[in-house]
Design an enzyme around this catalytic site. Structure first.
Site, mmCIF file in Angstrom:
data_model
loop_
_atom_site.group_PDB
_atom_site.id
_atom_site.type_symbol
_atom_site.label_atom_id
_atom_site.label_comp_id
_atom_site.label_asym_id
_atom_site.label_seq_id
_atom_site.Cartn_x
_atom_site.Cartn_y
_atom_site.Cartn_z
ATOM 1 N N ARG A 118 -73.526 4.258 -88.778
ATOM 2 C CA ARG A 118 -73.537 5.490 -87.984
ATOM 3 C C ARG A 118 -72.212 6.262 -88.029
ATOM 4 O O ARG A 118 -71.898 6.876 -89.006
ATOM 5 C CB ARG A 118 -73.927 5.177 -86.532
ATOM 6 C CG ARG A 118 -75.173 4.315 -86.348
ATOM 7 C CD ARG A 118 -76.423 4.967 -86.823
ATOM 8 N NE ARG A 118 -77.619 4.228 -86.391
ATOM 9 C CZ ARG A 118 -78.793 4.333 -86.964
ATOM 10 N NH1 ARG A 118 -78.963 5.155 -87.983
ATOM 11 N NH2 ARG A 118 -79.834 3.632 -86.519
ATOM 12 N N ASN A 123 -77.994 8.157 -93.927
ATOM 13 C CA ASN A 123 -78.622 9.020 -92.911
ATOM 14 C C ASN A 123 -77.744 9.139 -91.673
ATOM 15 O O ASN A 123 -78.142 8.863 -90.546
ATOM 16 C CB ASN A 123 -80.026 8.529 -92.554
ATOM 17 C CG ASN A 123 -80.048 7.129 -91.975
ATOM 18 O OD1 ASN A 123 -79.155 6.320 -92.232
ATOM 19 N ND2 ASN A 123 -81.076 6.835 -91.192
ATOM 20 N N LYS A 132 -80.166 6.541 -102.088
ATOM 21 C CA LYS A 132 -81.204 6.125 -101.141
ATOM 22 C C LYS A 132 -82.240 7.238 -100.962
ATOM 23 O O LYS A 132 -81.886 8.385 -100.697
ATOM 24 C CB LYS A 132 -80.585 5.773 -99.788
ATOM 25 C CG LYS A 132 -81.586 5.430 -98.696
ATOM 26 C CD LYS A 132 -82.354 4.149 -99.018
ATOM 27 C CE LYS A 132 -83.422 3.854 -97.965
ATOM 28 N NZ LYS A 132 -82.886 3.588 -96.627
ATOM 29 N N HIS A 162 -86.838 3.441 -99.438
ATOM 30 C CA HIS A 162 -87.666 3.090 -98.287
ATOM 31 C C HIS A 162 -89.060 3.518 -98.713
ATOM 32 O O HIS A 162 -89.418 4.690 -98.613
ATOM 33 C CB HIS A 162 -87.193 3.852 -97.049
ATOM 34 C CG HIS A 162 -88.089 3.687 -95.864
ATOM 35 N ND1 HIS A 162 -87.626 3.800 -94.574
ATOM 36 C CD2 HIS A 162 -89.415 3.432 -95.748
ATOM 37 C CE1 HIS A 162 -88.630 3.621 -93.725
ATOM 38 N NE2 HIS A 162 -89.733 3.408 -94.430
ATOM 39 N N HIS A 209 -86.432 -3.282 -97.526
ATOM 40 C CA HIS A 209 -87.201 -3.741 -96.356
ATOM 41 C C HIS A 209 -88.719 -3.706 -96.575
ATOM 42 O O HIS A 209 -89.459 -3.072 -95.832
ATOM 43 C CB HIS A 209 -86.789 -3.022 -95.076
ATOM 44 C CG HIS A 209 -86.756 -1.519 -95.109
ATOM 45 N ND1 HIS A 209 -87.697 -0.749 -95.756
ATOM 46 C CD2 HIS A 209 -85.896 -0.647 -94.518
ATOM 47 C CE1 HIS A 209 -87.413 0.523 -95.571
ATOM 48 N NE2 HIS A 209 -86.321 0.608 -94.828
ATOM 49 N N ASP A 261 -81.107 -4.275 -92.580
ATOM 50 C CA ASP A 261 -81.434 -2.950 -92.060
ATOM 51 C C ASP A 261 -80.939 -2.851 -90.616
ATOM 52 O O ASP A 261 -81.639 -2.378 -89.721
ATOM 53 C CB ASP A 261 -82.937 -2.660 -92.146
ATOM 54 C CG ASP A 261 -83.278 -1.225 -91.743
ATOM 55 O OD1 ASP A 261 -82.364 -0.380 -91.690
ATOM 56 O OD2 ASP A 261 -84.465 -0.959 -91.470
ATOM 57 N N PRO A 299 -86.520 4.352 -84.149
ATOM 58 C CA PRO A 299 -86.734 3.092 -84.863
ATOM 59 C C PRO A 299 -85.425 2.441 -85.275
ATOM 60 O O PRO A 299 -84.491 3.118 -85.704
ATOM 61 C CB PRO A 299 -87.548 3.524 -86.092
ATOM 62 C CG PRO A 299 -87.134 4.947 -86.327
ATOM 63 C CD PRO A 299 -86.875 5.526 -84.971
ATOM 64 N N GLY A 300 -85.352 1.134 -85.138
ATOM 65 C CA GLY A 300 -84.157 0.417 -85.571
ATOM 66 C C GLY A 300 -83.920 -0.846 -84.781
ATOM 67 O O GLY A 300 -84.167 -0.890 -83.571
#
EC number: 3.5.2.3
Length: 383
Positions: free
Chosen positions: A51, A81, A128, A159, A198, A264, A280-281
């Site tokens: 982050r 991201n 990615k 992903h 993932h 992840d 999500p996470g």
């Protein structure tokens, strides 16, 4: 890091064999270990979200590095991201420069740019691709990026879920399978190297043989819609699957069909995860090695599998030399413990693995011969 260097002596396991390991000169402090400890090469996690920048309330580079060290991880691959998204050569180089101050080896996956000349300017080893990129740019642009990537010798990390199959907030398994087939065709057409991250289905691991590498996460291997029902903490993309699907993925993992183990690790604040629309996470970097060693303790994987999946192969992915004798190692205490998020070293203090009985608590982590984590304490005084 600890001010004094450390020499390790004693009977300890190294790659499954009882041996004696000495690091450092004669003046170094000696860390005596018994057979209750395990010495392993440092772990390498190719999929984390540290982050920072506009999302520093969720996690920071420093906090992410602390979580890594507490989990026996000496090198990471951070995702693009961020806010702003890392889609330009300038942002890519800026992030790498900031990460170079960390006590761990820091790599970044670049995001796909609108202008593909940015790839040639940055020359990243990995790019990615998210489902949101497919929605924003279309598969045609993704294929052009694949061609550019192939010419530069880089790898696409996907992903792999086709957003054409998303409906009313649901992301069914067919979205993964459809993306895998589309990506297979693209790989053969462009010659680009592919990594599927993932994955959630054993069929994906089987279908990828010969043209792609794959990784699986601790949450997709250990959690499912039946044993993880917290609507916030268990919310993740790709979604958790049914117990039957999870067990088949775990069997594929144990059989060698999965190349790499990766977390992840994706922190959000607890307030966000407890909201009516949780992002999500899942956070697990602090305990991912312990979760993998739990599978070893249960007889699901061997100790050689642990090293292969979470050290040797991910190190090769980034072209790294992670060697105990060069000072890249983790020391694990062979004991059972209960996972407690409040004990995590990173910014994220919550996890759906709360209360899980894990085996193998990380005692110390060395990067380049310097101890940066020991017995619950992280040492990062230089940053």
């Amino acid at each position: 890091m600890l001010k004094e260097c450390i020499k390790i002596e004693g009977r300890a396991f190294l790659g499954g064999k009882v041996t004696r390991v000495k690091l450092g000169s004669g003046e170094c402090k000696t860390l005596q270990l018994s057979n209750k400890y395990l010495i392993l090469p440092g772990m390498v996690d190719i999929h984390v979200h540290f982050r920072d920048w506009g999302l520093s309330h969720k996690e920071t580079l420093r906090g992410g590095a602390a979580a890594a060290l507490a989990g026996g991880v000496v090198a990471v691959g951070d995702m693009p991201n961020t806010k702003p998204h890392i889609r330009t050569a300038d942002l890519y180089k800026k992030r790498l420069e900031e990460g170079s101050a960390l006590p761990i080896i820091y790599k970044v996956h670049m995001g796909i740019p609108q202008d593909l000349e940015e790839l040639r300017a940055a020359r990243p080893p990995t790019i990615k691709i998210y489902p949101e990129d497919v929605e924003a740019f279309g598969w045609g642009h993704i294929e052009k990026a694949a061609e550019a990537c192939a010419s530069l010798g880089c790898r696409l990390v996907l992903h792999c879920e086709d957003p054409a199959y998303f409906k009313e907030g649901e992301r069914p398994p067919i979205a993964e399978l459809a993306c895998v087939e589309r990506t297979r065709q693209m790989a053969f057409k462009t010659g680009v190297k592919i990594h599927l991250t993932h994955i959630t289905l054993s069929q994906t691991a089987e279908a990828a043989r010969g043209w792609a590498t794959v990784d699986a996460t601790p949450h997709h291997l250990l959690l499912d819609v039946e044993n993880c029902k917290d609507s916030g903490l268990c919310h993740v993309n790709p979604r958790l699957r049914t117990p039957e699907m999870r067990k088949r993925l775990l069997a594929a993992f144990a059989s060698g069909l999965v190349d790499i183990y990766a977390t992840d690790h994706a922190p959000h604040t607890l307030e966000e995860k407890r909201s009516g629309a949780p992002p999500p996470g899942i956070c697990s970097l602090d305990v991912a090695l312990s979760l993998l060693l739990t599978l070893w303790k249960r007889g699901v994987v061997t100790l050689s599998d642990v090293v292969r999946l979470y050290s040797h192969r991910p190190a090769r992915f980034f072209d790294l030399q992670i060697d105990v004798k060069k000072g890249y190692f983790t020391v694990v205490r062979l004991e059972e413990f209960t996972v407690r998020g409040e004990e995590f070293a990173g910014t994220c203090k919550h996890t759906p693995f709360e209360g899980f009985k894990a085996f193998g608590r990380v005692f110390a982590t060395s990067v380049g011969g310097r101890i940066y984590f020991k017995d619950g304490d992280v040492y990062m005084i230089n940053i």
